[in-house]
Write an enzyme that holds these catalytic residues in place. Structure first.
Site, PDB file in Angstrom:
ATOM      1  N   LYS A  28      18.933  -2.870  -1.364  1.00 29.95           N
ATOM      2  CA  LYS A  28      17.823  -2.975  -0.406  1.00 29.95           C
ATOM      3  C   LYS A  28      17.417  -4.438  -0.235  1.00 29.95           C
ATOM      4  CE  LYS A  28      13.682  -3.059  -1.930  1.00 29.95           C
ATOM      5  NZ  LYS A  28      12.379  -2.744  -2.541  1.00 29.95           N
ATOM      6  N   ARG A  33      17.036  -9.149   3.138  1.00 33.02           N
ATOM      7  CA  ARG A  33      17.108 -10.621   3.250  1.00 33.02           C
ATOM      8  C   ARG A  33      18.161 -11.024   4.276  1.00 33.02           C
ATOM      9  NH1 ARG A  33      15.082  -9.769  -1.463  1.00 33.02           N
ATOM     10  NH2 ARG A  33      13.907 -11.343  -2.626  1.00 33.02           N
ATOM     11  N   ASP A  55      13.634   1.886   4.010  1.00 35.60           N
ATOM     12  CA  ASP A  55      13.204   0.476   3.955  1.00 35.60           C
ATOM     13  C   ASP A  55      14.048  -0.441   4.834  1.00 35.60           C
ATOM     14  OD1 ASP A  55      11.195   1.112   2.212  1.00 35.60           O
ATOM     15  OD2 ASP A  55      11.794  -0.311   0.649  1.00 35.60           O
ATOM     16  N   ASN A  99       6.201   1.917   4.163  1.00 32.13           N
ATOM     17  CA  ASN A  99       5.712   1.338   2.909  1.00 32.13           C
ATOM     18  C   ASN A  99       6.736   0.369   2.329  1.00 32.13           C
ATOM     19  OD1 ASN A  99       4.114   0.760   0.733  1.00 32.13           O
ATOM     20  ND2 ASN A  99       4.409   2.720  -0.299  1.00 32.13           N
ATOM     21  N   GLY A 101       7.542  -3.085   1.289  1.00 32.07           N
ATOM     22  CA  GLY A 101       6.941  -4.384   0.955  1.00 32.07           C
ATOM     23  C   GLY A 101       7.793  -5.537   1.443  1.00 32.07           C
ATOM     24  N   SER A 176       6.439 -11.700  -5.728  1.00 28.69           N
ATOM     25  CA  SER A 176       7.343 -12.816  -5.399  1.00 28.69           C
ATOM     26  C   SER A 176       7.746 -12.769  -3.932  1.00 28.69           C
ATOM     27  CB  SER A 176       8.599 -12.738  -6.262  1.00 28.69           C
ATOM     28  OG  SER A 176       9.368 -11.593  -5.910  1.00 28.69           O
ATOM     29  N   SER A 203       8.722 -11.538 -11.011  1.00 33.44           N
ATOM     30  CA  SER A 203       9.983 -11.104 -10.369  1.00 33.44           C
ATOM     31  C   SER A 203      10.881 -12.278  -9.987  1.00 33.44           C
ATOM     32  CB  SER A 203       9.673 -10.250  -9.123  1.00 33.44           C
ATOM     33  OG  SER A 203       8.961  -9.098  -9.475  1.00 33.44           O
ATOM     34  N   ASP A 317      11.335  -3.310 -11.341  1.00 33.15           N
ATOM     35  CA  ASP A 317      11.682  -2.046 -10.669  1.00 33.15           C
ATOM     36  C   ASP A 317      12.387  -1.084 -11.624  1.00 33.15           C
ATOM     37  OD1 ASP A 317      10.569  -2.946  -8.339  1.00 33.15           O
ATOM     38  OD2 ASP A 317      12.436  -3.092  -7.207  1.00 33.15           O
ATOM     39  N   LYS A 344       2.521  -1.639  -6.287  1.00 37.32           N
ATOM     40  CA  LYS A 344       3.744  -1.235  -5.562  1.00 37.32           C
ATOM     41  C   LYS A 344       3.523   0.104  -4.845  1.00 37.32           C
ATOM     42  CE  LYS A 344       6.307  -4.438  -8.045  1.00 37.32           C
ATOM     43  NZ  LYS A 344       7.439  -5.260  -7.789  1.00 37.32           N
ATOM     44  N   GLU A 345       4.566   0.933  -4.727  1.00 39.49           N
ATOM     45  CA  GLU A 345       4.459   2.167  -3.952  1.00 39.49           C
ATOM     46  C   GLU A 345       3.248   2.985  -4.395  1.00 39.49           C
ATOM     47  OE1 GLU A 345       6.990   0.498  -4.584  1.00 39.49           O
ATOM     48  OE2 GLU A 345       8.743   1.020  -3.374  1.00 39.49           O
ATOM     49  N   ARG A 348       2.064   2.023 -10.594  1.00 34.96           N
ATOM     50  CA  ARG A 348       3.167   2.608 -11.368  1.00 34.96           C
ATOM     51  C   ARG A 348       2.840   2.771 -12.848  1.00 34.96           C
ATOM     52  NH1 ARG A 348       8.429  -0.172  -8.258  1.00 34.96           N
ATOM     53  NH2 ARG A 348       8.620   1.535  -6.761  1.00 34.96           N
ATOM     54  N   HIS A 389       9.722   6.625  -4.680  1.00 34.85           N
ATOM     55  CA  HIS A 389      11.135   6.945  -4.913  1.00 34.85           C
ATOM     56  C   HIS A 389      11.560   6.747  -6.362  1.00 34.85           C
ATOM     57  CE1 HIS A 389      12.124   2.448  -4.061  1.00 34.85           C
ATOM     58  NE2 HIS A 389      10.822   2.584  -4.205  1.00 34.85           N
ATOM     59  N   ARG A 390      11.039   5.689  -6.997  1.00 38.16           N
ATOM     60  CA  ARG A 390      11.503   5.401  -8.363  1.00 38.16           C
ATOM     61  C   ARG A 390      10.917   6.378  -9.391  1.00 38.16           C
ATOM     62  NH1 ARG A 390      14.670   1.493  -7.276  1.00 38.16           N
ATOM     63  NH2 ARG A 390      14.049  -0.091  -5.777  1.00 38.16           N
ATOM     64  N   LYS A 415      13.318   6.331   0.490  1.00 37.52           N
ATOM     65  CA  LYS A 415      12.873   4.941   0.701  1.00 37.52           C
ATOM     66  C   LYS A 415      14.021   3.958   0.442  1.00 37.52           C
ATOM     67  CE  LYS A 415       9.015   1.816  -0.282  1.00 37.52           C
ATOM     68  NZ  LYS A 415       9.534   0.568  -0.798  1.00 37.52           N
TER      69      LYS A 415
HETATM   70  O1  LIG Z   1      12.069  -9.476  -3.064  1.00 37.45           O
HETATM   71  C1  LIG Z   1      12.469  -8.322  -3.251  1.00 37.45           C
HETATM   72  O2  LIG Z   1      13.476  -7.858  -2.660  1.00 37.45           O
HETATM   73  C2  LIG Z   1      11.731  -7.459  -4.189  1.00 37.45           C
HETATM   74  C3  LIG Z   1      10.864  -8.020  -5.094  1.00 37.45           C
HETATM   75  C4  LIG Z   1      10.133  -7.219  -6.080  1.00 37.45           C
HETATM   76  O3  LIG Z   1       8.779  -7.157  -5.683  1.00 37.45           O
HETATM   77  P1  LIG Z   1       7.599  -8.085  -6.313  1.00 37.45           P
HETATM   78  O4  LIG Z   1       7.976  -9.496  -6.105  1.00 37.45           O
HETATM   79  O5  LIG Z   1       6.407  -7.664  -5.511  1.00 37.45           O
HETATM   80  O6  LIG Z   1       7.500  -7.738  -7.771  1.00 37.45           O
HETATM   81  C5  LIG Z   1      10.676  -5.798  -6.204  1.00 37.45           C
HETATM   82  O7  LIG Z   1       9.755  -4.974  -6.875  1.00 37.45           O
HETATM   83  C6  LIG Z   1      10.968  -5.194  -4.852  1.00 37.45           C
HETATM   84  O8  LIG Z   1      11.498  -3.887  -4.966  1.00 37.45           O
HETATM   85  C7  LIG Z   1      12.007  -6.019  -4.128  1.00 37.45           C
HETATM   86  C1  LIG Z   2       8.569  -2.174  -5.070  1.00 35.42           C
HETATM   87  C2  LIG Z   2       9.539  -1.709  -4.298  1.00 35.42           C
HETATM   88  O1  LIG Z   2       9.676  -1.941  -2.982  1.00 35.42           O
HETATM   89  P1  LIG Z   2       8.867  -2.832  -1.923  1.00 35.42           P
HETATM   90  O2  LIG Z   2       7.967  -3.760  -2.647  1.00 35.42           O
HETATM   91  O3  LIG Z   2       9.940  -3.555  -1.152  1.00 35.42           O
HETATM   92  O4  LIG Z   2       8.127  -1.845  -1.068  1.00 35.42           O
HETATM   93  C3  LIG Z   2      10.653  -0.907  -4.889  1.00 35.42           C
HETATM   94  O5  LIG Z   2      11.651  -0.666  -4.178  1.00 35.42           O
HETATM   95  O6  LIG Z   2      10.564  -0.485  -6.044  1.00 35.42           O
END
Ligand SMILES: O=C(O)C1=C[C@@H](OP(=O)(O)O)[C@@H](O)[C@H](O)C1
Ligand SMILES: C=C(OP(=O)(O)O)C(=O)O
Length: 429
Positions: A28, A33, A55, A99, A101, A176, A203, A317, A344-345, A348, A389-390, A415
């Protein structure tokens, strides 16, 4: 596995421990990216091995709304991206990222390089996930980006007029993704930019991944010291780009090998991987598994498991995967330094504490982690998944070892891994 619409009772593993080779879908983080960077680039990119999940779909849909006609060949698992050469075609767009991020944070920074008005929104949970530190950094570089409800979270409106460059500060202890989003956008600033991270950076391997993807598309970051990055004006060049399988998704199969005493080889995830989450196998090794790292594949063979005390800040994660493995270890497991996974989602740490207790574990919830004391024998339980999902994929592994584990809302795996249940089922047939 017996299935109905709302829940799924996992059938425990029967027969000899699994020995198999598996290839999980594309990463993902790499797919989203590569999509951003390819969309900004000069020329066409073909992304192979791309993930097709909620996603990445919201990212592709958003780029199309910006006027970048991404083509998706599902059969071939490729995404073809006609780079816009940093001229985002549409000057007004509403982007809905559910959702995701990564999509929210990366697109917010990307659209700030354009000229126009862009609104970004998501699910009710996305509306609780922070973005204000990214907006502050963009505004410091000449943008006008706001949290529309004044919550510091989406919905966001960016009135974009390009980025000036100069000096920027960004907070690193919440996510991050703010820094990664900025780094990918900043080569298109008018002047050189120096970004400094305020405070700790969570991260970290995801930031390294960002820099590696940028380099693959022809942009090198100048100085990189002490969480300070110098980015000169530069342009990405479109290219063919191969996406690795997803290391976080692989963690569920590594965990399955660990708890069943089986031996599972994850193909396409070897010593050359640029994903931090492959480091999850180091923890399993510490717990008593055998790990073989080769070019192009990693194999975990289960053994007698013992609890560990581990800082998972860099690979958070996989916290949920480890928490479930801890149920089958001798002794206590302590997971530290992951306060950021409350954003996060779902929260957690709180979700894990509640659901692990249902299976009979004694759990202490700390502000930044958990202490898990496994029960002698797990109890059957109905596991809530919190639209995460996790949670679903991790607790599935408990169900592969214990009678009577029912996962509620199993489809939330879409997701990042829509075919998860099918792939898990294939192993037992
Ligand atoms: O940059 C990324 O691809 C991600 C960074 C992480 O988030 P955080 O930087 O919010 O911890 C991770 O939890 C997310 O699933 C993917
Ligand atoms: C935190 C996660 O995703 P994102 O922050 O991209 O929604 C994830 O995939 O566990």
């Amino acid at each position: 596995m017996t299935e109905n619409v709302r829940e799924l009772t996992v059938q425990p593993w029967a027969g000899p421990p699994p020995i198999a080779k598996i290839r999980v879908p594309g990463s993902k983080s790499l797919t989203n990216r590569a999509l951003i960077v390819a969309a900004l680039a000069d020329g066409r990119s073909v992304l192979s091995g791309a993930l097709d999940s909620d996603d990445t779909r919201v990212m592709v849909d958003s780029l199309r709304k910006l006027g970048i006609a991404v083509e998706h060949d599902r059969e071939a698992k490729t995404l073809t991206v006609p780079g816009c050469g940093n001229k985002i075609p549409n000057k007004d767009a509403d982007l809905f990222v559910e959702n995701s991020g990564t999509s929210l944070r990366f697109l917010t920074a990307m659209v700030a390089t354009g000229q126009g008005t862009y609104r970004l929104d998501g699910t009710p949970r996305m509306r609780q996930r922070p973005v204000s530190d990214l907006l502050l950094a963009l505004n410091g570089l000449g943008s006008d980006a706001r949290s529309d409800l004044g919550t510091g979270c989406p919905p966001v409106t960016v009135r974009a007029r390009g980025l000036d460059g100069g000096n920027a500060f960004v907070r690193g202890d919440v996510s991050s993704q703010f820094l990664s989003g900025l780094l990918m956008a900043l080569p298109y600033s008018r002047e050189t930019t120096t970004v400094e991270v305020d405070g700790p950076l969570v991260s970290l391997p995801y930031v390294t991944m960002t820099i590696e993807v940028m380099e693959s598309f022809g942009v090198r970051i100048g100085n990189r010291k002490n969480r300070r990055f110098d980015i000169r004006p530069a342009r990405y060049t479109g290219r063919p780009y191969a996406i690795e399988p997803d290391a976080s998704a692989a963690s569920y199969f590594f965990a399955l090998a660990a708890v069943t005493g089986g031996s599972l080889t994850l193909e396409g995830l070897g010593s050359e991987s640029i994903q931090g989450d492959l480091g999850f196998v180091d923890i399993l090794e510490h717990m008593g598994c055998k790990v073989v790292r080769e070019r192009g594949a990693t194999t975990v063979t289960g053994g007698t498991l013992r609890g560990v005390d581990v800082d998972m800040n860099a690979i958070s994660d996989t916290v949920m995967t480890l928490a479930v493995v801890a149920l089958f270890a001798q002794g206590i497991t302590r997971i530290r330094n992951v306060a950021h996974i409350r954003h996060k989602e779902t929260d957690r740490l709180s979700a894990l504490a509640t659901e692990l207790r249902k299976l009979g574990a004694r759990v202490d919830e700390h502000p930044d982690g958990l202490v898990i004391d496994p029960p002698a024998k797990l109890s059957p339980a109905r596991i809530a998944t919190y639209d995460d999902h996790r949670m679903a994929m991790s607790f599935a592994i408990a169900g592969m070892k214990t009678e009577g584990v029912t996962i509620l809302d199993p489809d939330c795996v879409a997701k990042t891994y829509p075919g998860f249940w099918e792939d898990l089922g294939k192993l037992s047939t």
